[in-house]
Design a protein around this motif. Structure first.
Motif, PDB file in Angstrom:
ATOM      1  N   TYR A 148       0.891  -1.239  -0.158  1.00 40.38           N
ATOM      2  CA  TYR A 148       0.149  -0.115  -0.047  1.00 40.38           C
ATOM      3  C   TYR A 148       0.884   1.230  -0.024  1.00 40.38           C
ATOM      4  CZ  TYR A 148      -4.176  -2.654   0.724  1.00 40.38           C
ATOM      5  OH  TYR A 148      -5.318  -3.312   0.458  1.00 40.38           O
ATOM      6  N   ASP A 149       0.349   2.114  -0.717  1.00 37.99           N
ATOM      7  CA  ASP A 149       1.085   3.631  -0.808  1.00 37.99           C
ATOM      8  C   ASP A 149       1.205   4.161   0.732  1.00 37.99           C
ATOM      9  OD1 ASP A 149       1.653   6.609  -1.693  1.00 37.99           O
ATOM     10  OD2 ASP A 149       2.336   5.270  -3.229  1.00 37.99           O
ATOM     11  N   VAL A 150       2.154   5.007   0.661  1.00 41.19           N
ATOM     12  CA  VAL A 150       2.066   5.918   2.011  1.00 41.19           C
ATOM     13  C   VAL A 150       0.658   6.865   2.009  1.00 41.19           C
ATOM     14  CG1 VAL A 150       4.574   5.991   2.148  1.00 41.19           C
ATOM     15  CG2 VAL A 150       3.569   7.690   0.731  1.00 41.19           C
ATOM     16  N   VAL A 151       0.526   7.137   0.983  1.00 45.65           N
ATOM     17  CA  VAL A 151      -1.004   7.896   0.845  1.00 45.65           C
ATOM     18  C   VAL A 151      -2.027   6.873   0.985  1.00 45.65           C
ATOM     19  CG1 VAL A 151      -2.694   9.385  -0.385  1.00 45.65           C
ATOM     20  CG2 VAL A 151      -0.087   9.849  -0.875  1.00 45.65           C
ATOM     21  N   PRO A 152      -2.784   7.055   2.175  1.00 45.90           N
ATOM     22  CA  PRO A 152      -3.956   5.899   2.359  1.00 45.90           C
ATOM     23  C   PRO A 152      -4.764   5.926   1.178  1.00 45.90           C
ATOM     24  CG  PRO A 152      -3.716   7.515   4.311  1.00 45.90           C
ATOM     25  CD  PRO A 152      -2.854   7.962   3.172  1.00 45.90           C
ATOM     26  N   GLY A 153      -4.835   4.435   0.881  1.00 48.14           N
ATOM     27  CA  GLY A 153      -5.890   4.214  -0.273  1.00 48.14           C
ATOM     28  C   GLY A 153      -5.286   3.428  -1.274  1.00 48.14           C
ATOM     29  N   PRO A 154      -4.401   3.951  -2.007  1.00 50.93           N
ATOM     30  CA  PRO A 154      -3.784   3.396  -3.387  1.00 50.93           C
ATOM     31  C   PRO A 154      -3.127   2.148  -2.993  1.00 50.93           C
ATOM     32  CG  PRO A 154      -3.586   5.685  -3.647  1.00 50.93           C
ATOM     33  CD  PRO A 154      -3.949   5.313  -2.136  1.00 50.93           C
ATOM     34  N   ARG A 155      -3.230   1.329  -3.689  1.00 47.68           N
ATOM     35  CA  ARG A 155      -2.301  -0.055  -3.767  1.00 47.68           C
ATOM     36  C   ARG A 155      -1.378  -0.294  -5.086  1.00 47.68           C
ATOM     37  NH1 ARG A 155      -4.359  -6.248  -1.872  1.00 47.68           N
ATOM     38  NH2 ARG A 155      -2.206  -6.906  -1.572  1.00 47.68           N
ATOM     39  N   VAL A 156      -0.207  -0.979  -4.760  1.00 48.21           N
ATOM     40  CA  VAL A 156       0.635  -0.772  -5.995  1.00 48.21           C
ATOM     41  C   VAL A 156       0.352  -2.012  -6.825  1.00 48.21           C
ATOM     42  CG1 VAL A 156       3.027  -1.434  -6.853  1.00 48.21           C
ATOM     43  CG2 VAL A 156       2.682   0.091  -4.892  1.00 48.21           C
ATOM     44  N   ALA A 158      -2.541  -3.321  -7.664  1.00 48.44           N
ATOM     45  CA  ALA A 158      -4.062  -3.346  -8.028  1.00 48.44           C
ATOM     46  C   ALA A 158      -4.296  -2.147  -8.582  1.00 48.44           C
ATOM     47  CB  ALA A 158      -4.682  -3.759  -6.643  1.00 48.44           C
ATOM     48  N   VAL A 159      -5.606  -2.201  -9.041  1.00 48.64           N
ATOM     49  CA  VAL A 159      -6.327  -1.040  -9.798  1.00 48.64           C
ATOM     50  C   VAL A 159      -6.932  -0.311  -8.583  1.00 48.64           C
ATOM     51  CG1 VAL A 159      -7.835  -0.426 -11.279  1.00 48.64           C
ATOM     52  CG2 VAL A 159      -6.331  -1.919 -12.031  1.00 48.64           C
ATOM     53  N   SER A 160      -6.616   0.708  -8.472  1.00 47.21           N
ATOM     54  CA  SER A 160      -7.420   1.897  -7.362  1.00 47.21           C
ATOM     55  C   SER A 160      -8.407   2.972  -7.704  1.00 47.21           C
ATOM     56  CB  SER A 160      -6.183   2.521  -6.573  1.00 47.21           C
ATOM     57  OG  SER A 160      -5.110   1.315  -6.063  1.00 47.21           O
ATOM     58  N   PRO A 161      -9.565   2.456  -7.776  1.00 52.90           N
ATOM     59  CA  PRO A 161     -10.726   3.432  -8.224  1.00 52.90           C
ATOM     60  C   PRO A 161     -10.492   4.772  -7.617  1.00 52.90           C
ATOM     61  CG  PRO A 161     -11.323   1.303  -7.550  1.00 52.90           C
ATOM     62  CD  PRO A 161     -10.045   1.417  -7.013  1.00 52.90           C
ATOM     63  N   LEU A 162     -10.791   5.912  -8.436  1.00 47.18           N
ATOM     64  CA  LEU A 162     -10.885   7.246  -7.816  1.00 47.18           C
ATOM     65  C   LEU A 162     -11.893   7.355  -6.877  1.00 47.18           C
ATOM     66  CD1 LEU A 162      -9.314   9.357 -10.862  1.00 47.18           C
ATOM     67  CD2 LEU A 162      -8.124   8.889  -8.766  1.00 47.18           C
TER      68      LEU A 162
END
Length: 392
Positions: A148-156, A158-162
């Protein structure tokens, strides 16, 4: 006179840097198991778990935030754990890597993630076809939540919906540009994709780049909102296309179109143009920050996993230093001794002044008589008697 501009420092082209968050319960155990398995398989030469009771492995107390001042408040009462690994690429090129985890006190009660920083450096400029240092420490499995990125939410991986809310979307993308070390890409879905179209395009990237790219997806109805959100960052998102977001220290430059791809077909085929854009961005010189310099300084200055040759060279260096120190002490001692001997010789040769004869003491009886109270009284009466006689 024209001002001479000093070029901004950049990350060495021999380095691979990454950071993120682990959401699982036992991150150190995941790392240890993966390192043991890779060493047994001969993938890595050796590794070191700097665990307690080693003094340098764990530090408890207020530490500086490893993700910079803009990532939030400093981490309170953080425990630091460190792993080191060494392997070879192209059979002869040695890679040294260091993974540091930061665990906030009471994390198991609050469920907070464990932050990590990974720094690797090779003996020659890094090549994207080499294995990713991330998979040398973390298991390359979707079931382990380390990416998981340092910014909560996105993952490397996987596809991260906006987010659906436009304000939250803008905040997320700005935070990713300011704080993340990863390359962030926004892809707009012209229509809802099937199962093949929902796979992340990072699967088509070179191995060393797969764990440095985050893919954000804008739904078909989010085309205009997503375009307005990335405009604040100096780029544009084509409908049905994609755009690579610039970093805070490396903007898009005079031609933001270089970052955009007009069409991305989400049908499971390789997005060749998008892959080329991301590789071109990854190969650009990366501006150095305080965080990246700190990670490289820790890797170079606090390295423990030495080879036998390095141990021998280190021992020889210590022996040389001790020999030089002993020689300097011996010279200093000899100089002090010679100076003392010269001082003693000069003192012995110097002429001595004559000793004065002792003074003869006065008669003790006379002293006692002259200084007694009775003598003083007798003298006073004598003057009184003499005062009544006429002068002769």
């Amino acid at each position: 006179m024209p001002k001479t501009s000093t070029p901004a420092p950049t990350v060495p082209d021999t380095a691979w840097l990454g950071r993120g968050r682990h959401l699982g319960p036992e991150p150190e155990q995941d790392v240890r198991r993966n390192l043991i398995a890779l060493k047994a398989a001969g993938v890595i030469d050796d590794f070191l778990d700097l665990a307690p009771p080693h003094a340098e492995s764990t530090e408890v107390g207020p530490l500086p935030d490893p993700f910079g001042a803009e990532s939030g408040p400093p981490l309170p009462e953080t425990t630091r754990r460190r792993f080191e690994a060494r392997w070879r690429v192209d059979e002869t090129v040695t890679v040294r890597a260091q993974l540091t985890t930061y665990e906030v006190a009471g994390r198991r009660r609050t469920g907070e993630a464990v932050s990590w920083v990974l720094a690797a450096e090779a003996e020659r400029p890094w090549e994207l076809r080499w294995p990713s240092p991330a998979t040398m420490f973390w298991p390359d499995s979707d079931r382990v939540l380390w990416d998981y990125d340092v910014v909560p939410g996105p993952r490397v991986r996987a596809v991260s919906p906006l987010p659906a809310d436009d304000k939250e979307m803008r905040r997320l993308l700005k935070d990713c540009v300011r704080q993340s070390w990863n390359i962030h890409v926004v892809v707009h879905e012209a229509m809802t994709p099937d199962e093949r179209g929902r796979r992340p395009f990072a699967l088509y990237l070179p191995p060393s780049l797969r764990h440095r790219v985050v893919e954000h997806r804008a739904a078909p109805e989010q085309s205009q909102i997503a375009d307005w959100a990335v405009r604040d960052l100096g780029v544009r998102l084509p409908r049905g296309g994609a755009v690579v977001l610039p970093t805070a220290t490396g903007g898009p430059g005079p031609d933001p179109e270089r970052f955009a791809v007009r069409n991305v077909f989400l049908d499971g085929s390789e997005p060749t143009e998008l892959v080329q854009k991301v590789i071109a961005v990854a190969l650009r010189p990366r501006p150095a920050t305080a965080d990246t310099e700190h990670a490289l300084t820790e890797l170079r200055g606090r390295w423990h996993l030495l080879t036998m040759e390095e141990e021998l060279a280190h021992t020889r260096e210590l022996v040389t230093k001790y020999a030089d120190a002993l020689e300097a002490m011996t010279k200093s001692r000899d100089l002090y001794r010679e100076a003392a001997e010269r001082a003693q010789a000069a003192l012995a040769a110097a002429p001595r002044p004559p000793v004065p004869a002792p003074a003869t003491p006065a008669d003790p009886a006379a002293t006692r008589q002259d200084g007694s109270p009775l003598s003083a009284l007798t003298k006073a009466f004598g003057r009184f008697r003499d005062g009544g006689k006429p002068p002769s």
